[in-house]
Design an enzyme around this catalytic site. Structure first.
Site, mmCIF file in Angstrom:
data_model
loop_
_atom_site.group_PDB
_atom_site.id
_atom_site.type_symbol
_atom_site.label_atom_id
_atom_site.label_comp_id
_atom_site.label_asym_id
_atom_site.label_seq_id
_atom_site.Cartn_x
_atom_site.Cartn_y
_atom_site.Cartn_z
ATOM 1 N N GLY A 28 0.864 -1.168 0.000
ATOM 2 C CA GLY A 28 0.000 0.000 0.000
ATOM 3 C C GLY A 28 0.899 1.215 0.000
ATOM 4 O O GLY A 28 1.995 1.171 0.562
ATOM 5 N N THR A 30 1.529 4.262 1.354
ATOM 6 C CA THR A 30 2.250 4.785 2.517
ATOM 7 C C THR A 30 2.997 3.679 3.253
ATOM 8 O O THR A 30 4.057 3.925 3.844
ATOM 9 C CB THR A 30 1.306 5.515 3.485
ATOM 10 N N TYR A 86 -5.701 -6.111 -3.532
ATOM 11 C CA TYR A 86 -5.534 -5.723 -4.930
ATOM 12 C C TYR A 86 -4.652 -6.739 -5.647
ATOM 13 O O TYR A 86 -3.849 -7.439 -5.020
ATOM 14 C CB TYR A 86 -4.970 -4.309 -5.080
ATOM 15 N N ARG A 101 -11.688 -3.119 -2.184
ATOM 16 C CA ARG A 101 -11.338 -2.378 -0.964
ATOM 17 C C ARG A 101 -12.494 -1.559 -0.396
ATOM 18 O O ARG A 101 -12.303 -0.783 0.537
ATOM 19 C CB ARG A 101 -10.153 -1.451 -1.252
ATOM 20 N N ASN A 163 -0.407 11.961 -4.484
ATOM 21 C CA ASN A 163 -0.715 10.632 -5.020
ATOM 22 C C ASN A 163 -2.166 10.509 -5.481
ATOM 23 O O ASN A 163 -2.918 9.666 -4.983
ATOM 24 C CB ASN A 163 -0.386 9.559 -3.983
ATOM 25 N N GLY A 255 7.644 5.007 -6.975
ATOM 26 C CA GLY A 255 7.511 6.335 -6.387
ATOM 27 C C GLY A 255 7.457 6.297 -4.873
ATOM 28 O O GLY A 255 8.002 7.176 -4.193
ATOM 29 N N ASP A 256 6.818 5.266 -4.319
ATOM 30 C CA ASP A 256 6.760 5.112 -2.867
ATOM 31 C C ASP A 256 8.160 4.886 -2.300
ATOM 32 O O ASP A 256 8.519 5.441 -1.257
ATOM 33 C CB ASP A 256 5.867 3.933 -2.488
#
Length: 305
Positions: A28, A30, A86, A101, A163, A255-256
């Site tokens: 996920g 974050t 997911y 979700r 995001n 990107g995270d």
């Protein structure tokens, strides 16, 4: 002691393998960032602030976090709730996602304002994202932003990645309104240029920086995929080229991981330009493994090289 909290949703992740075989993990946006910070900052006290169910999958989630020295602070355990799910399908290195979700436990992460506030007490850094905002209803979103503002007023540094994910919002105007409120309590902004271009109409990364500077944000890093990042630190703005000669296997979570590498470097006292250089290397390492989470050793090697 450096104390870090990230707020959001950790989901079950199904990633496609050979044929019809799937591998289950946890991920996920974050959480992926916090995972990277954990890998690069072993001495920090780190918590993932969310809400969890009481089913076996939720119990496995919490156990997985604890196995990697990540706590859950005062996050509520919701009776009868379950985590979101997911699945990732790859075409080459690019991915598409299917989500389940709508009734995820994480949507209740602000159900107890007192518990949320307690989870954010005395934090060096608090990190959240536009997805954190999007999974909450309007009332819960206000509770979240009040808790973040309170933490900031008591000395926490706040990092935020807008995001934007269109499918999570009823319309772009709703997303802009919520993100603009979050930016008011942000110290470090970590946007992605194509998202900002689509949502706000920014013509260039420089336009994104200028808009966020007008919002009063002193530290801004505009990610742009395989292109250079644009970093603004108060009066200084500079371009940091991306890592080259990387053949991606799976771009999920890049990107995270960049965000995690950047924040970990800044927590170590490194200047923004060097932090962005290290973040690029970490992101490049992540796209060479399947799924959103790379092994700690892989992330650490990329960060230190």
């Amino acid at each position: 002691m450096v104390r870090i909290a990230a707020i959001g949703e950790c989901m079950l992740e199904l990633s496609g393998q050979a044929g019809r075989t799937w591998r289950m993990g946890f991920a996920g946006d974050t959480f992926n960032t916090l995972w990277t910070i954990r890998a690069l900052s072993s001495s920090h006290e780190i918590d993932y602030v969310s809400a969890f169910g009481d089913d076996p999958f939720s119990q496995d989630q919490i156990a997985f976090l604890r196995e990697h020295d990540i706590g859950i602070a005062a996050s509520p355990i919701i009776r009868g709730a379950r985590p979101g799910l997911y699945a990732i399908k790859l075409e080459g290195a690019e991915r598409s996602f299917t989500y389940w979700r709508s009734d995820a436990a994480a949507r209740q992460l602000a159900s107890s304002p007192a518990a949320l506030a307690k989870s954010l007490e005395q934090r060096t850094l608090v990190y959240f994202s536009g997805i954190t905002l999007a999974i909450l209803d309007a009332s819960a979103r206000r509770t979240l932003l009040q808790a973040v503002a309170h933490a900031r007023a008591h000395g926490s540094h706040i990092a935020f990645d807008p995001n934007w994910r269109p499918r999570l919002w009823p319309d772009p105007a709703s997303a802009r309104s919520a993100i603009d409120e979050a930016l008011k309590v942000t110290d470090i902004a970590l946007p992605t240029f194509p998202d900002e271009q689509e949502l706000y109409g920014d013509a260039t990364p420089e336009a994104t920086v200028q808009r966020l500077q007008k919002a009063g944000i002193g530290e801004i890093v505009v990610k742009n995929g395989e292109h250079a990042a644009l970093v603004s630190h108060y009066e200084d703005t500079f371009t940091v080229p991306a890592t080259r000669a990387v053949v991606p296997l799976d771009t999920t979570g890049a990107g995270d991981a960049f965000n995690g590498g950047y924040l970990a470097a800044r927590l170590l006292g490194l200047p923004p330009e060097e932090a962005a250089e290290r973040a690029h290397r970490v992101a490049a390492a992540v796209v060479q493994v399947r799924g959103a989470l790379a092994p700690f050793a892989t992330l650490k090697m990329a960060f230190d090289q």
